[in-house]
Design a protein around this motif. Sequence first.
Motif, PDB file in Angstrom:
ATOM      1  N   GLY A 421       0.809  -1.223   0.000  1.00 27.87           N
ATOM      2  CA  GLY A 421       0.000   0.000   0.000  1.00 27.87           C
ATOM      3  C   GLY A 421       0.830   1.254   0.000  1.00 27.87           C
ATOM      4  N   ALA A 422       2.053   1.186   0.552  1.00 27.12           N
ATOM      5  CA  ALA A 422       2.913   2.369   0.628  1.00 27.12           C
ATOM      6  C   ALA A 422       3.271   2.875  -0.762  1.00 27.12           C
ATOM      7  CB  ALA A 422       4.189   2.034   1.407  1.00 27.12           C
ATOM      8  N   ARG A 423       3.276   1.981  -1.756  1.00 31.94           N
ATOM      9  CA  ARG A 423       3.623   2.393  -3.133  1.00 31.94           C
ATOM     10  C   ARG A 423       2.477   3.140  -3.803  1.00 31.94           C
ATOM     11  NH1 ARG A 423       6.741  -3.061  -5.241  1.00 31.94           N
ATOM     12  NH2 ARG A 423       7.378  -3.764  -3.193  1.00 31.94           N
ATOM     13  N   GLN A 424       1.277   3.069  -3.219  1.00 35.99           N
ATOM     14  CA  GLN A 424       0.111   3.722  -3.844  1.00 35.99           C
ATOM     15  C   GLN A 424      -0.014   5.175  -3.422  1.00 35.99           C
ATOM     16  OE1 GLN A 424      -2.965   1.139  -2.280  1.00 35.99           O
ATOM     17  NE2 GLN A 424      -2.985  -0.087  -4.134  1.00 35.99           N
ATOM     18  N   LYS A 425       0.822   5.643  -2.490  1.00 35.31           N
ATOM     19  CA  LYS A 425       0.622   6.978  -1.922  1.00 35.31           C
ATOM     20  C   LYS A 425       0.888   8.063  -2.956  1.00 35.31           C
ATOM     21  CE  LYS A 425       0.991   6.018   2.910  1.00 35.31           C
ATOM     22  NZ  LYS A 425       1.560   6.352   4.191  1.00 35.31           N
ATOM     23  N   ARG A 426       0.074   9.109  -2.873  1.00 36.05           N
ATOM     24  CA  ARG A 426       0.228  10.252  -3.771  1.00 36.05           C
ATOM     25  C   ARG A 426       1.479  11.035  -3.416  1.00 36.05           C
ATOM     26  NH1 ARG A 426      -4.963  13.769  -3.276  1.00 36.05           N
ATOM     27  NH2 ARG A 426      -3.440  15.299  -3.969  1.00 36.05           N
ATOM     28  N   GLN A 427       1.983  11.772  -4.387  1.00 38.58           N
ATOM     29  CA  GLN A 427       3.151  12.628  -4.164  1.00 38.58           C
ATOM     30  C   GLN A 427       2.689  14.086  -4.099  1.00 38.58           C
ATOM     31  OE1 GLN A 427       6.224  11.120  -3.707  1.00 38.58           O
ATOM     32  NE2 GLN A 427       4.970   9.287  -3.829  1.00 38.58           N
ATOM     33  N   GLY A 428       3.612  14.979  -3.758  1.00 35.30           N
ATOM     34  CA  GLY A 428       3.318  16.412  -3.822  1.00 35.30           C
ATOM     35  C   GLY A 428       2.730  16.990  -2.557  1.00 35.30           C
ATOM     36  N   TYR A 429       2.757  16.241  -1.449  1.00 36.68           N
ATOM     37  CA  TYR A 429       2.260  16.786  -0.189  1.00 36.68           C
ATOM     38  C   TYR A 429       3.289  17.730   0.424  1.00 36.68           C
ATOM     39  CZ  TYR A 429      -1.449  13.239  -0.117  1.00 36.68           C
ATOM     40  OH  TYR A 429      -2.551  12.475  -0.404  1.00 36.68           O
ATOM     41  N   SER A 430       2.839  18.524   1.386  1.00 31.83           N
ATOM     42  CA  SER A 430       3.753  19.373   2.144  1.00 31.83           C
ATOM     43  C   SER A 430       4.764  18.503   2.879  1.00 31.83           C
ATOM     44  CB  SER A 430       2.961  20.209   3.150  1.00 31.83           C
ATOM     45  OG  SER A 430       3.825  20.799   4.081  1.00 31.83           O
ATOM     46  N   LYS A 431       5.988  19.020   2.995  1.00 30.00           N
ATOM     47  CA  LYS A 431       7.040  18.241   3.662  1.00 30.00           C
ATOM     48  C   LYS A 431       6.981  18.384   5.189  1.00 30.00           C
ATOM     49  CE  LYS A 431       9.804  17.591  -0.290  1.00 30.00           C
ATOM     50  NZ  LYS A 431       8.772  17.941  -1.207  1.00 30.00           N
ATOM     51  N   LYS A 432       6.116  19.264   5.659  1.00 31.42           N
ATOM     52  CA  LYS A 432       6.084  19.539   7.102  1.00 31.42           C
ATOM     53  C   LYS A 432       5.267  18.506   7.863  1.00 31.42           C
ATOM     54  CE  LYS A 432       6.701  24.498   6.786  1.00 31.42           C
ATOM     55  NZ  LYS A 432       6.025  25.769   6.929  1.00 31.42           N
ATOM     56  N   GLU A 433       5.487  18.492   9.190  1.00 33.51           N
ATOM     57  CA  GLU A 433       4.718  17.620  10.070  1.00 33.51           C
ATOM     58  C   GLU A 433       3.271  18.099  10.147  1.00 33.51           C
ATOM     59  OE1 GLU A 433       5.677  14.873  12.242  1.00 33.51           O
ATOM     60  OE2 GLU A 433       7.268  14.817  10.732  1.00 33.51           O
ATOM     61  N   TRP A 434       2.356  17.174  10.358  1.00 34.64           N
ATOM     62  CA  TRP A 434       0.932  17.495  10.537  1.00 34.64           C
ATOM     63  C   TRP A 434       0.794  18.444  11.724  1.00 34.64           C
ATOM     64  CZ3 TRP A 434      -3.372  17.088   7.874  1.00 34.64           C
ATOM     65  CH2 TRP A 434      -4.616  17.070   8.494  1.00 34.64           C
ATOM     66  N   PRO A 435       0.187  19.636  11.531  1.00 32.91           N
ATOM     67  CA  PRO A 435       0.227  20.642  12.600  1.00 32.91           C
ATOM     68  C   PRO A 435      -0.743  20.417  13.769  1.00 32.91           C
ATOM     69  CG  PRO A 435      -0.798  21.553  10.627  1.00 32.91           C
ATOM     70  CD  PRO A 435      -0.380  20.172  10.282  1.00 32.91           C
TER      71      PRO A 435
END
Length: 1126
Positions: A421-435
């Motif tokens: 499932g880890a290979r299905q993850k989308r790219q382009g998210y923010s690099k920061k930690e969830w606030p």
Amino acid sequence: MRKFNIRKVLDGLTAVSAVASASSAAQQQAAGNRETEIQETLQSEHFQLCKTVRHGFPYQPSALAFDPVQKILAIGTQTGALRLFGRPGVECYCQHDSGAAVIQLQFLINEGALVSALADDTLHLWNLRQKRPAILHSLKFNRERITFCHLPFQSKWLYVGTERGNIHIVNVESFTLSGYVIMWNKAIELSSKSHPGPVVHISDNPMDEGKLLIGFESGTVVLWDLKSKKADYRYTHDEAIHSVAWHHEGKQFICSHSDGTLTIWNVKSPTKPFQTITPHGKQLKDGKKPEPCKPILKVEYKTTRAGEPFIILSGGLSYDTVGRRPCLTVMHGKSTAVLEMDYSIVDFLTLCETPYPNDFQEPYAVVVLLEKDLVLIDLAQNGYPIFENPYPLTIHESPVTCCEYFADCPVDLIPALYSVGARQKRQGYSKKEWPISGGNWGLITQSYPEIIITGHADGSIKFWDASAITLQVLYKLKTAKVFEKSRNKDDRPNTDIVDEDPYAIQIISWCPESRMLCIAGVSAHVIIYRFSKQEVTTEVIPMLEVRLLYEINDVETPDGEQVPPVPTPGTGSNPQSIVPQSHPSTSSSSSDGLRDNVPCLKVKNSPLKQSPGYQIELVIQLVWVSGEPPQQITSLAVNSAYGLVVFGNCNGIAMVDYLQKTVLLNLGTIELYGSNDPYRREPRSPRKTRQPSGGMLTVASCMCGLSNLYSESVKKLRTSYISLCDINEGTVVPEDRCKSPTSDVKDNSFSRSRSSSVTSIDKESREAISALHFCETFTRKADTSPSPCLWVGTTLGTVLVIVLNLPPGGEQRLLQPVIVSPSGTILRLKGAILRMAFLDATGSLVPPAHEPWREHNVPEDKDEKEKAKKRRPVSVSPSSSQEISENQYAVICSEKQAKVISLPSQNCIYKQNITETSFVLRGDIVSLSNSICLACFCANGHIMTFSLPSLRPLLDVYYLPLTNMRIARTFCFTNNGQALYLVSPTEIQRLTYSQETCENLQEMLGELFTPVETPEAPNRGFFKGLFGGGAQSLDREELFGESASGKASRSLAQHIPGPGGIEGVKGAASGVVGELARARLALDERGQKLGELEEKTAAMLYSADSFSKHAHEMMLKYKDKKWYQF
């Protein structure tokens, strides 16, 4: 969170008879003498029912709040629910008893408390310092409707605006009204000739707490001086106001209007706006005003030290953008970014570094609450990327149509599913930690793996890690990608049997040990999947078409095909069954022009690239027969040890060898009986001239889980629960085509099918296959040793046994045929068969035989091949080496009763009538505390458990009535006392019936409140301190306290004590508000006894009023409904 007392069970209207009849008791006693007595360890004290956690997106959200110090997010809903989110894994669900919509939420920042305002004009103070938040106080407004609330940071005085335009002030410690009131006519005086409308905004000037900014809906804004009790300035505008926001220096504020404009006002210039902006308006060349746009529903004005301020708004698009998705607009300096959202925006909040309104705000993210999603936007990165959401809020990404729950899975399963499932993850998210990172995790007292599988309307299947009361998506499988998709509606084949969502999942059958997965879809299709960690490309998708008939055809049938005889030992597979095909059938119509031999969906004929994870082993489709559509599949089972899959519907049963890709069995239900049919039904020839029915499928044609013992109207009501009905609260409407799981059903009545009554009755009387179970047991009375077989349960309460003669393992398994033959064994129960299981001589559960998982896409070496030849998977009993001579017990649960039958003698040794007045929706044989029991959920809302094998009642609790079909479709029990159901279209509710889990639950729950230092207030600076300026404080106690303002009118609002009581106030006492609370606590405790009588009277009055209101609502709701529509 309710806990249920086992003894206080019955509601008189839904009383259930769970006591066995005298005759069955005598039968049990007599049987007990004959059979070996099995020691049972489960007792009533091992059981207790309580809700554990709720997962998923809050259904119908209506309000949003954030504590910037504790970093906790709160969401309120239209049904009075409250969901609190901290760091991933810290979640909490609470419910207001009234069920009224939450219109606003306000945190007492860093105090561990929250105020909720509801549509029934009540205010509630929640204590968040306990693991299960509780209401400390409530205040019910009697004469005015609440429209807006504002609680300044570090203040104990809550401003409450009303529909009449007045503002009342509430002390949040005692939850009493101050005598200080701002009346609308005093606020506007002569500035307007008419009523200014409801209060839509209240906030204090960031630099002067004594000045209160009040926004009225009509367009008037007033700056009110709290000390002098008069208006300093009045700002009037032609357009209605939706929201107001301050610049942190307190010299300017911004308003959003109904014509899509923003007006910026200088505080000291009330005559006209300093600036008017139309963010999405087309600027006309001749200097005219831009064309009006849609209303800007909310605006926020946030400043930064280093650069331009941010103006963030929702709405305001021009009217000519038809079909455009809802947008959030971020204006920063000269740049304007328009961020499109998938759903309507309910509310948004800007997250800032400081909780102080008089400091530079330094915004770093925006939380956007959408109708069906929660989005966090990173303001600090170019392009404003979104954060990857760690909460399990995508359960409803496509509507859920079925779900299964597996506790105590093999330990290697979750890592295996996570890795693919880890290979299905989308790219382009923010690099920061969830606030949103507040709270702490609870202790993990459960160490076993749990997996939830959800099937969806778009054909997707999601695997979730549900261990230790958390939920995280592991892997998503798209089953629809094997089929050709029509580009538009005109292209759609006319062979489909549903209006929309033709790939919707109906049934999931999964073997966790072998990882074999089998699904049945709404278009009468079955797909078998094998798990692999390797990527493969399948050149030709293996496919079978099965012609499952109801009538026995004779020579007069359009295609002249003879009905095959019942297979006998030695014949292998059915000689006339459909030949395996690797491509869809080309035959589309029979000689008389009727649709024939065509499946509902078209399988792709191009190579299919299959990623690591679940890969297609075989696609099986039921085909149209002489103009009749295939009936939807009602039961399904797969067995990895035998290499077989079996499925049935109201026409009959089909068994497929998925290793050899052949059909082994294809029989009408009547033919299963052979000469032993207790109903003496004659196989009928079809009508010579048959009109095509246009894909007609009545509700009753999917008779899964039903018996034929009821009158037609009752049966129609009961039948409807199993159909994949509208995901919203509608009921099933049988039409010419079966409605899909998500079809929008507005009519609340069960309308009749447009087909001829003959066909409807014909289909209604059919006996559907309702339960299937592969096992290794005694098939006939004369058997001396167990052998592989299939047990088949029907909707008429019959259990039939089919013997399986399997070739040796290894290569022989692929070359020699599997021989299938009915055994002649027939057992009878009252009501449709739901579940079957087998116990060994010691009373331990005998799991179905399974093959351990191995990687199929890697060539085996010679040693492995030798092992494979010798490998013959068998069912292993938990008890030590089972002797051949030892007997077994079959446990069979129907929708009316349960029986335990001794094998091979086939004597019924225990019987329990589960319910007389209702019917069982779900029954599961589950393990708990190193023993096993039968768990049942009834349509009258009762949850029951019974010991095995003696079927002693252990638990009977009235939990929830069957209010909609979604609960019936998704309720399931699993091992270790766990259960779940879909409580709303977007949320899963988990519960436990284990006493041990109930006791450990408090430790397992996360904590929302953690002690955090409040940040220091901004430095005023030397010159501001010397010459004045900077933030002006206000002694609100002096203004609003009883000594200064007097008492409020007692009839205006009534105080209702919450269940938290004085102990909750003690828990909440800390921080700035807490210092005051502690000083008053001694007085409060002394005064509590004096006020007790008054409080109790108020509570009783409120309770009576609430009861009267709900009774009236219920009367209106059900006034025009017939009894069977309830």
